[in-house]
Design a protein around this motif. Structure first.
Motif, short mmCIF file in Angstrom:
data_model
loop_
_atom_site.label_atom_id
_atom_site.label_comp_id
_atom_site.label_asym_id
_atom_site.label_seq_id
_atom_site.Cartn_x
_atom_site.Cartn_y
_atom_site.Cartn_z
N PRO A 161 33.57 -23.43 55.80
CA PRO A 161 34.90 -23.84 55.33
C PRO A 161 36.05 -23.32 56.18
CG PRO A 161 33.58 -22.96 53.52
CD PRO A 161 32.87 -22.63 54.79
N GLN A 162 35.78 -22.43 57.12
CA GLN A 162 36.84 -21.86 57.95
C GLN A 162 37.21 -22.75 59.14
OE1 GLN A 162 34.26 -20.07 56.73
NE2 GLN A 162 35.45 -18.84 55.30
N ILE A 163 36.49 -23.86 59.34
CA ILE A 163 36.72 -24.73 60.49
C ILE A 163 38.14 -25.29 60.54
CG2 ILE A 163 36.09 -26.96 61.52
CD1 ILE A 163 34.27 -24.64 62.30
N PRO A 164 38.70 -25.80 59.42
CA PRO A 164 40.08 -26.32 59.50
C PRO A 164 41.08 -25.27 59.99
CG PRO A 164 39.05 -27.01 57.45
CD PRO A 164 38.12 -26.02 58.09
N GLU A 165 40.99 -24.05 59.44
CA GLU A 165 41.90 -22.99 59.88
C GLU A 165 41.66 -22.61 61.33
OE1 GLU A 165 43.22 -18.39 58.84
OE2 GLU A 165 41.70 -19.40 57.62
N ALA A 166 40.38 -22.63 61.76
CA ALA A 166 40.07 -22.29 63.15
C ALA A 166 40.68 -23.32 64.11
CB ALA A 166 38.56 -22.22 63.34
N LEU A 167 40.56 -24.59 63.76
CA LEU A 167 41.15 -25.64 64.61
C LEU A 167 42.68 -25.51 64.64
CD1 LEU A 167 38.96 -28.67 63.46
CD2 LEU A 167 38.86 -27.52 65.68
N ALA A 168 43.27 -25.24 63.48
CA ALA A 168 44.72 -25.08 63.42
C ALA A 168 45.17 -23.87 64.24
CB ALA A 168 45.17 -24.94 61.97
N THR A 169 44.39 -22.80 64.18
CA THR A 169 44.71 -21.60 64.96
C THR A 169 44.64 -21.88 66.45
OG1 THR A 169 43.88 -20.16 63.19
CG2 THR A 169 44.03 -19.21 65.40
N MET A 170 43.65 -22.64 66.87
CA MET A 170 43.53 -22.97 68.29
C MET A 170 44.71 -23.81 68.76
SD MET A 170 39.41 -23.68 68.57
CE MET A 170 39.46 -23.92 70.36
N ALA A 171 45.08 -24.80 67.95
CA ALA A 171 46.23 -25.64 68.31
C ALA A 171 47.51 -24.81 68.40
CB ALA A 171 46.39 -26.76 67.30
N TYR A 172 47.68 -23.92 67.44
CA TYR A 172 48.88 -23.09 67.40
C TYR A 172 48.91 -22.11 68.58
CZ TYR A 172 52.42 -19.97 65.40
OH TYR A 172 53.54 -19.21 65.17
N ALA A 173 47.76 -21.48 68.87
CA ALA A 173 47.70 -20.50 69.95
C ALA A 173 47.92 -21.16 71.32
CB ALA A 173 46.37 -19.78 69.92
#
Length: 343
Positions: free
Chosen positions: A218-230
């Motif tokens: 379930p952490q995949i959405p946040e991981a993708l968002a973190t990558m985009a943000y970083a």
């Protein structure tokens, strides 16, 4: 000049007491002499079985350890070792269970029930990660040390690779799925910290690790968002936009109308009070995609607890569902050659 009589008496008494104390301290302790087995192998085994049926694990452990000591090559030796694994686990002696499991694997690699030893080793390592008073708080385990979970995950990988048709394989796979979620959450917790201190590369690497190694969590959405943000903060607009497009297709609620990433929607942090009180008070952390956690793995997660239960570290009150976390473990299968329980 001679000493007064009372001083001579006190001196003699002091010397006598000192001599007695020195004599007592110099006497070695009496060694406990092992007189050997007090019963036959079958009697020890039958007593152990009856104790197990009654849930008297201390008595069962004594009988099984006697079997292991006095009859190491007897008819019931291997079955007793497997059952001692179970007893140690029930007594929450997880280190002892792991040591016994590894010994059984080393000495009996071809035993028909050796898969049970592999399975118990993984479960015991998993439970070691949750052992202690902190298990009774609502502070997420994934935000603490997860070293035992990593060992347990490798134990289950080894187990399923060797015994994919074992009766314990399904449960092991479910535990692996749950551990994967815990490890992914641990990585994302570090990524959140790195974002707060503006360590964009470090946050990016943690999130990328989750995407590559825990793609079903379930952490995949946040991981993708973190990558985009970083990537955006690092000035790599092309890479950032690439992950924004992935989010638009799969998790559109995480992208604002202006095309920027909504990290708040990707996660739900616990309140400061909840973290400061080790999860006893305050709002607990909730993952925005918690509904995606499958039912089969949710049984391993920590249940909701009443405020009294959390305040007393699990000693008072009840959990919301009226149950406490109890590690479940099946008893070892009986060896056909040892099925003679009657005296």
């Amino acid at each position: 000049m001679s000493l007064p009589r009372y001083k001579v008496t006190m001196l003699a008494l002091s010397l006598g007491i000192a001599s007695a104390l020195v004599g007592c301290s110099s006497n070695p302790k009496k060694e406990v002499v092992d007189t050997g087995p007090q019963s036959s192998e079958q009697v020890y085994f039958n007593k152990a079985e009856r104790a197990l049926e009654r849930g008297q694990y201390s008595d069962a452990a004594k009988q099984l350890e006697a079997l292991d000591t006095y009859f190491p090559t007897g008819q019931y030796a291997q079955q007793a070792q497997l059952e001692l694994l179970y007893v140690k686990f029930q007594q929450k002696d997880y280190e002892g269970a792991i040591a016994l499991a590894e010994r059984f694997i080393r000495l009996n690699p071809q035993h028909p029930n050796v898969d049970y030893a592999y399975y118990v080793r993984g479960v015991a390592n998993m439970e070691q990660n949750y052992d202690g008073l902190l298990r009774y708080t609502s502070l997420q385990q994934s935000h603490r040390d997860v070293s035992y979970l990593k060992v347990a995950y490798q134990n289950f990988v080894d187990f399923i690779r060797r015994y994919p048709s074992s009766q314990y394989a399904v449960d092991a796979a479910q535990r692996m799925k749950f551990i994967g979620q815990e490890l992914a959450e641990n990585e994302m917790n570090v990524a959140r910290y790195n974002l707060k201190r503006k360590a964009w590369v470090a946050a990016l690497e943690r999130a990328q690790w989750v995407v590559e190694h825990y793609p079903q969590t379930p952490q995949i959405p946040e991981a993708l968002a973190t990558m985009a943000y970083a990537y955006d903060k690092l000035g790599d607009q092309a890479s950032s936009q690439q992950y924004v497009e992935v989010l638009k297709l799969n998790y559109p609620e995480l992208v604002r109308s202006n095309g920027s990433v909504n990290l708040r929607a990707a996660r739900r942090d616990a309140s400061l009070l909840n973290r400061a009180t080790l999860g006893i008070f305050g709002r607990e952390a909730k993952n925005s995609t918690a509904s995606e956690v499958s039912q089969e793995t949710s049984s391993y997660s920590s249940e909701e607890r009443s405020w009294l239960n959390r305040l007393s570290l699990g000693m008072l009150g009840k959990s919301e569902n009226g149950q406490q976390h109890t590690p479940m473990l099946a008893k070892p299968p009986a060896d056909i050659a040892t099925e003679t329980p009657n005296e």
